[in-house]
Design a protein around this motif. Structure first.
Motif, PDB file in Angstrom:
ATOM      1  N   PRO A   1      -6.920  -5.981   3.389  1.00  9.56           N
ATOM      2  CA  PRO A   1      -5.340  -5.831   3.280  1.00  9.56           C
ATOM      3  C   PRO A   1      -4.640  -5.367   4.514  1.00  9.56           C
ATOM      4  O   PRO A   1      -5.013  -4.682   5.194  1.00  9.56           O
ATOM      5  N   LEU A   2      -3.421  -5.458   4.487  1.00  5.13           N
ATOM      6  CA  LEU A   2      -2.586  -5.030   5.618  1.00  5.13           C
ATOM      7  C   LEU A   2      -1.624  -3.698   5.306  1.00  5.13           C
ATOM      8  O   LEU A   2      -1.417  -3.727   4.032  1.00  5.13           O
ATOM      9  N   MET A   3      -1.488  -2.874   6.203  1.00  4.77           N
ATOM     10  CA  MET A   3      -0.420  -1.934   6.182  1.00  4.77           C
ATOM     11  C   MET A   3       0.848  -2.534   6.700  1.00  4.77           C
ATOM     12  O   MET A   3       1.050  -3.195   7.560  1.00  4.77           O
TER      13      MET A   3
ATOM     14  N   THR B   1       8.830   1.668  -0.429  1.00  5.51           N
ATOM     15  CA  THR B   1       7.623   1.483  -1.203  1.00  5.51           C
ATOM     16  C   THR B   1       7.661   0.401  -2.028  1.00  5.51           C
ATOM     17  O   THR B   1       6.680  -0.431  -2.476  1.00  5.51           O
ATOM     18  N   ALA B   2       8.943   0.195  -2.773  1.00  8.96           N
ATOM     19  CA  ALA B   2       9.239  -0.733  -3.732  1.00  8.96           C
ATOM     20  C   ALA B   2       9.177  -2.304  -3.187  1.00  8.96           C
ATOM     21  O   ALA B   2       8.911  -3.029  -3.583  1.00  8.96           O
ATOM     22  N   THR B   3       9.483  -2.242  -1.872  1.00  7.87           N
ATOM     23  CA  THR B   3       9.549  -3.463  -0.851  1.00  7.87           C
ATOM     24  C   THR B   3       8.124  -3.717  -0.407  1.00  7.87           C
ATOM     25  O   THR B   3       7.841  -4.957   0.067  1.00  7.87           O
ATOM     26  N   GLY B   4       7.127  -2.886  -0.520  1.00  8.31           N
ATOM     27  CA  GLY B   4       5.861  -3.177  -0.009  1.00  8.31           C
ATOM     28  C   GLY B   4       5.420  -2.380   1.266  1.00  8.31           C
ATOM     29  O   GLY B   4       4.615  -2.351   1.865  1.00  8.31           O
ATOM     30  N   ILE B   5       6.471  -1.577   1.819  1.00  6.76           N
ATOM     31  CA  ILE B   5       6.447  -0.877   3.055  1.00  6.76           C
ATOM     32  C   ILE B   5       5.411   0.546   2.793  1.00  6.76           C
ATOM     33  O   ILE B   5       5.581   1.077   1.612  1.00  6.76           O
ATOM     34  N   THR B   6       4.340   0.741   3.579  1.00  2.75           N
ATOM     35  CA  THR B   6       3.255   1.687   3.270  1.00  2.75           C
ATOM     36  C   THR B   6       3.251   2.865   4.476  1.00  2.75           C
ATOM     37  O   THR B   6       2.658   3.865   4.146  1.00  2.75           O
ATOM     38  N   TYR B   7       3.859   2.498   5.396  1.00  4.93           N
ATOM     39  CA  TYR B   7       3.722   3.186   6.591  1.00  4.93           C
ATOM     40  C   TYR B   7       5.091   3.511   7.549  1.00  4.93           C
ATOM     41  O   TYR B   7       5.569   2.534   7.990  1.00  4.93           O
TER      42      TYR B   7
ATOM     43  N   THR C   1      -9.911   4.605   6.407  1.00 10.58           N
ATOM     44  CA  THR C   1      -9.797   5.680   5.321  1.00 10.58           C
ATOM     45  C   THR C   1      -8.398   5.534   4.872  1.00 10.58           C
ATOM     46  O   THR C   1      -8.290   5.727   3.486  1.00 10.58           O
ATOM     47  N   TYR C   2      -7.393   5.472   5.302  1.00 10.68           N
ATOM     48  CA  TYR C   2      -5.980   5.569   4.771  1.00 10.68           C
ATOM     49  C   TYR C   2      -5.711   4.332   4.054  1.00 10.68           C
ATOM     50  O   TYR C   2      -4.931   4.472   3.132  1.00 10.68           O
ATOM     51  N   LYS C   3      -6.259   3.206   4.496  1.00 13.04           N
ATOM     52  CA  LYS C   3      -5.963   1.992   3.509  1.00 13.04           C
ATOM     53  C   LYS C   3      -6.629   2.068   2.270  1.00 13.04           C
ATOM     54  O   LYS C   3      -6.125   1.779   1.461  1.00 13.04           O
TER      55      LYS C   3
END
Length: 856
Positions: A210-212, A252-258, A456-458
């Protein structure tokens, strides 16, 4: 055609949603008496309508839109209306012509359309993995990866052609994701795009990693908070932490993780546009705010779906760019680096920041992106950082541009040797690392080290087990721009407003018991450009203006007058004359002036940090009118940096520094102007008296010939011939509608051994009839040391609330730790000797006491 209309268009891989609001300016409008506002998803770009013409049921409009990095481009709209539907087209500089086929009303948002589509992809039984389990899974996956796939994880691309920096040549994100050639995406502004790209990564790439999704969530995501320089003036650490937590919740509700934030650079030069993104000139306060922002974004656990990976930027000393010019040279000592620029990064790392981004500048002749001394020796080895190191936009390629690498291949090698994990957007890693490995110039183990940190962070954020867990369109609908978030934004905006002058208690405006007429004059009187740079909210059109904020206070229509007077950087034909006519009917004039959002932020350095000339001419005309008629004039500033305000200090009755306050700006400003909120904010950057003083800051050093009250008329001392050394408004300065008096300082002892502490006590009294809050500030001066020491250093503060006539006791504990600094041998020490203690309302207005640190 009057009302709100919506249309959805498909463009390549992205769906676009447009909202058009058509209003008429008079009951019987001419073809030119209409207004049009446009909101867009997924790219929340501001469309400025310049011309509009209506004929029959057809509306035609032209305007401009700012598209980075290309600047301003032209937009054209044509809409043909029929009862409850319309057809037409919109042409934008970055998309071309898109067909419009819409209906009346707001319609469904892109988020609402996605809810049922995403639901089957969510998992409910995912549990957080242990560090040991993550380590084992990462090693297993590493063993399955090709060199190309490893480099793919170390490469980042844009979600679209929308760019934050210079032009970058790259293939489409969809192709790169499917081929496993990218591990993270920058600039996916809506959950539809996040879902599309994540689905491609999981279902079509060979390993399905998966992508960040990365974004610059600097001061809010959809609900916009005050810019960081503004919120730092609140000195309210908890409120800043909460603002970051809300931003994380929405993003994060929009999918942003970083998140590419927080920016924790210390800055002393107001010409530098990026001062707007930081916390000012002081490392102590900057460190507290850095920690709060990391804690707000990352929460208690990164496995929580409402937390973001925080990235400390820009490591390091970016704020020391010569001449205040962005991307420019930095040349400082390591002693200065450690004493001034490093502490906020240390605080952020101690708070657990998962990522760090390099600065664009060089240090000791080496671009930071290639500096093993800075990134490997200092950041990783000395400070113990084992998180993700990401380059700033194009910074790896720029190693070559700096002239430190003979070609881009050498730039890639140098950056990897400096332990850079992810290259942002440019493709130097992908193009050159495979051959560098084949030639033995770098080792595959270096790739493994980088990918190990990334994977690791994923795993930590849970996407390896539940790739779509952050794509939650139902939560977008619930969280984005909701009332609780807007209220939090308003409250922090109130706390961020600095009252700089209030002669004869012009403010607050007692609108309830007064019949006085108020004129709002200036380009920011009815402007929605109050959000500032580095925000991408699709709710920009809902920003509350100053005029709207005052109207909400119930001021009768005939008592609230308005005229624009001038544009921000341009005169309006007849504008000053019309403004004078309006102002002549008022008792109080609010002069709403300042900078637009494009004049602050990245690549927005200014040589002349005064209010632009067209606004200055307007101000001079208004002041002359006020002088002749005895009217009070209040300057209400919108800006992203300290400005030179000497003329305004001499000619205004009151000055209110509002900065860029965010979504609820107009309400917060009105709250302060009418006295519903008593201002308490204090400056975190000094305001120069003249531009020739910058960089100017409070914690400077004495020269061998310091200026004093006794010698200020002599020549051979460190001073200017044509003005004072002191700023117009010093660090920590800010007025209130209350007045406070400070007693002398009482120290619990006059000498202190290293194992002991001293309690410094002061009494603060509210001598006014108005309840208020005061930020009581503690400064310490080390009178002599093995190196020169600052004349004052902030070492503590406390915000107290006092009723009229109330006295409170404020205490600070002084310990050896508080007295430490980095000496010439780069040791963190507190040296025996004499110290002064200062406590007061700002760095200049203080009580003084002294003590001595002695050896046992």
């Amino acid at each position: 055609m009057i009302g709100i209309w919506n249309s959805t268009s498909q463009l390549q891989s992205s769906k676009w949603k447009f909202l058009f609001e058509v209003q008429q300016e008079s009951p019987k409008p001419t073809p030119q008496d209409y207004s049009l506002t446009v909101q867009m998803e997924p790219l929340p770009l501001a469309l400025d309508i310049k011309h509009i013409h209506v004929e029959g049921n057809t509306l035609k409009a032209t305007g401009s839109v700012v598209v980075l990095p290309h600047g301003e481009g032209e937009a054209t709209i044509e809409m043909v209306f029929e009862e409850d539907c319309f057809t037409g087209f919109i042409s934008l500089p970055f998309t071309g012509v898109m067909k419009l086929d819409g209906t009346r009303g707001r319609g469904q948002s892109l988020s609402e359309e996605l809810i049922n589509v995403v639901a089957p992809y969510h998992k409910n039984d995912v549990i957080e993995r242990t560090p040991e389990n993550i380590q084992a899974q990462v090693e297993q996956l590493l063993g399955e990866m090709t060199i190309a796939e490893k480099i793919g994880q170390m490469s980042q691309c844009m979600a679209s052609d929308f760019a934050f920096g210079g032009d970058i040549e790259a293939e489409s994100a969809d192709v790169l994701v499917e081929q496993g050639r990218t591990g993270s995406i920058l600039g996916a502004f809506n959950s539809s795009r996040v879902f599309e790209l994540q689905k491609t990564a999981v279902e079509k790439s060979r390993l399905g990693i998966p992508l960040m999704f990365n974004a610059d969530v600097i001061h809010g995501f959809q609900t916009i908070f005050p810019v960081p320089l503004a919120w730092s003036c609140s000195w309210d650490i908890e409120a800043i932490r909460d603002a970051c937590a809300i931003a994380a919740k929405e993003a994060t509700a929009t999918g942003i993780t970083y998140n590419h934030a927080p920016m924790v650079d210390i800055a002393r030069d107001a010409r530098w546009g990026r001062v707007v993104e930081g916390s000012g000139e002081d490392p102590y306060l900057g460190s507290l705010i850095a920690r709060a922002q990391v804690e707000g974004f990352q929460g208690a656990s990164l496995f929580d779906k409402e937390t973001l990976i925080a990235c400390l930027k820009h490591f390091i000393a970016y704020g020391a760019s010569e001449s205040g010019r962005d991307y420019n040279t930095v040349d400082i000592s390591e002693w200065m680096l450690r004493n001034l620029y490093l502490p906020p990064f240390q605080a952020g790392l101690q708070a657990g920041a998962a990522s760090v981004m390099n600065a664009f500048n060089f240090y000791q002749g080496i671009p930071i992106a290639a500096s093993e001394v800075i990134l490997k020796d200092l950041l990783r080895d000395e400070l113990g950082f084992d998180g993700i190191l990401i380059s700033d936009y194009g910074a790896v390629e720029e190693i070559y541009t700096h002239g430190v690498a003979k070609d881009r291949s050498e730039a890639a090698r140098l950056s990897l040797n400096a332990t850079m994990d992810i290259e942002m957007v440019s493709q130097t890693y992908e193009q050159f690392l495979p051959q560098l490995v084949a030639d033995g110039k770098i080792q595959e183990q270096q790739l493994d080290d980088a990918v190990r940190r990334i994977l690791t962070y994923k795993y930590q954020i849970g996407i390896m087990d539940d790739p779509f867990r952050y794509v939650r369109p139902d939560k977008e609908v619930e969280y984005h721009f909701n009332e609780n978030h807007l209220q939090a934004s308003r409250e922090l905006a109130q706390k961020s407003i600095v009252l700089l002058k209030n002669e004869a208690q012009t403010l607050p405006l007692h609108v309830a018991e007064s019949s006085a007429r108020i004129a709002v004059i200036g380009p920011f009187g009815d402007s929605k450009d109050l959000l500032g740079p580095w925000q991408f909210s699709k709710y920009g059109a809902d920003t509350v203006t100053l005029l709207e904020g005052l109207q909400a206070k119930g001021i009768q229509e005939d008592r609230l007058l308005y005229s624009e007077g001038s544009k921000v950087n341009e005169s309006i034909v007849g504008g000053i004359e019309r403004a004078l006519e309006v102002a002549s009917h008022a008792d109080v004039i609010l002069l709403a002036l300042g900078e637009n959002s494009e004049m602050s932020g990245e690549a927005a350095s200014r040589m002349d940090i005064t209010i632009p000339e067209p606004q200055q001419q307007l101000a001079e005309a208004i002041v002359e009118l006020a002088k002749q008629s005895g009217k009070a004039v209040v300057l209400v500033l919108t800006n992203g940096r300290p400005l030179v305000l000497d003329w305004y200090e001499q000619h205004m009755d009151s000055i209110v520094e509002t900065w860029f306050l965010g979504s609820q700006a107009g309400h917060a400003i009105a709250d302060v102007l009418v006295g519903d909120y008593n201002p308490s904010a204090k400056l975190t950057m000094s305001f120069p008296k003249q531009v020739g003083q910058v960089p100017i800051y409070y914690n400077h050093f004495n020269t061998g010939r310091p200026v004093t009250a006794e010698n200020e008329h002599e020549k051979y001392i460190s001073k200017y011939l044509d003005g004072p050394n002191d700023p117009l408004y010093p660090f920590g300065y800010g007025l209130s509608y209350s007045q406070f008096e400070y007693s002398t300082i009482e120290l619990s002892r006059s000498t202190m051994q290293r194992s002991e502490s001293i309690i410094a006590t002061v009494q603060v009294t509210n001598t006014s009839a108005v309840a208020g809050q005061e930020i009581v500030q503690l400064y310490i001066q080390d009178l002599y040391g093995s190196t020169v020491r600052p004349v004052k250093e902030l070492k503590g503060f406390e915000k107290v609330t006092l009723a009229p006539g109330e006295t409170v006791q404020v205490q600070f504990e002084i310990t050896e730790e508080l007295l430490k600094y980095c000496n010439a041998r780069l040791q963190w020490v507190a040296e025996a000797g004499e110290f002064k203690v200062y406590i007061g309302s700002n760095v200049k207005h203080v009580q003084v006491a002294g003590f001595e640190l002695i050896e046992a």
